[in-house]
Design an enzyme around this catalytic site. Sequence first.
Site, PDB file in Angstrom:
ATOM      1  N   ASP A   1      -6.089  -4.508  -1.593  1.00 49.72           N
ATOM      2  CA  ASP A   1      -4.949  -4.032  -0.806  1.00 49.72           C
ATOM      3  C   ASP A   1      -4.089  -5.198  -0.305  1.00 49.72           C
ATOM      4  OD1 ASP A   1      -3.497  -3.045   1.694  1.00 49.72           O
ATOM      5  OD2 ASP A   1      -4.435  -1.185   1.015  1.00 49.72           O
TER       6      ASP A   1
ATOM      7  N   SER B   1       0.836  -1.198   0.000  1.00 52.92           N
ATOM      8  CA  SER B   1       0.000   0.000   0.000  1.00 52.92           C
ATOM      9  C   SER B   1       0.878   1.257   0.000  1.00 52.92           C
ATOM     10  CB  SER B   1      -0.952  -0.044   1.193  1.00 52.92           C
ATOM     11  OG  SER B   1      -1.971   0.915   1.085  1.00 52.92           O
TER      12      SER B   1
END
Length: 342
Positions: free
Chosen positions: A194, A47
């Site tokens: 994610d 991320s």
Amino acid sequence: MFGRRDPRPKLSLALQGGGAHGAFTWGVLDALLEADCFRFDGLSGTSAGAMNAVAVAHGLATGGAQAARDTLDAFWQRVGSTLPPEMVQPRPAADDLTVPPGLQVALQFTRWFSPYQLNPLDYNPLRTIIEELFDFERIRSASKVKVFVAATHANSGRLRLFDHRSLSADALLASACLPSLQQAVTIEGEDYWDGGFAANPAVFPLIRFCRTPDILLVLLAPMTHGETPKSAEGIRQRILNLGFNSAFLREMRLFALLRDMAAESSPWHGRLERRLLGTRFHLIEAEEFLAELDASSRALAHAPFLLWLRDAGRARTQAWLARHRDQVGRTSSVDIRAMFFE
């Protein structure tokens, strides 16, 4: 004539994700690059950690340490201007860490509607930023630093690891795709979310594919939390925090266990045992800066907040360098068994 050997020890970095909190890691990297006392061997990120890793790899591939600092600065400055003005009014000062009401209202909508409803055209300002700032072809062909970016396969939960040879804008966006805020990123016909669900960050590639035994963990998620939450919102946030950190904790506990097993085995250690026992860990964490912040502040992509975090990361890293820089290349500066296993 043979070139002079670079005397700086090599160091690999594992960079956690955390949305806007990743600006703390910006400060960490900026201070390390400014000190110029290490050579980076590998960068593993998830991320926001992946964004930071790719910014550094791009800068090092195009112009060295100063270019890496400039790329980090350009990236986070752009991120700091992405929120509409009405979401950050009244504009919080650098020392005002509350989330503005406008942003709180916008985040509430994500609990009732999916991104496929709220954002049917799949607009993501991050795509424009990374496509304009990062030269993925240059990274793939010229990077001397190994890069590993984690994403989560949306329909199985399996980890997908992109290395510097397979990096792309889509891979980076997949690593940062929060499913409540963005539509899944499709790569080769598969949907990804994610990377924090599967690895935040992945440490094993730094052990498996990098040569240096020194690994610096840059952690944003607190290792411990305060009192057990009693409110519905507090419980929801705690569940999210624990979920995003669980894969990393399992990986580090497993590594600590394997080291114990290697130490207890025959004195005639093989290659794996030597690698396990020879790995040296170091740690820079943001817990005291971020532990008391509301979880929604991860969405506060607002320049004063990001700069406050950057400065906190720089200060923490400068203190770490003063205490531990001479240990890199020689010995661990943190006991991972005490941190993750006991």
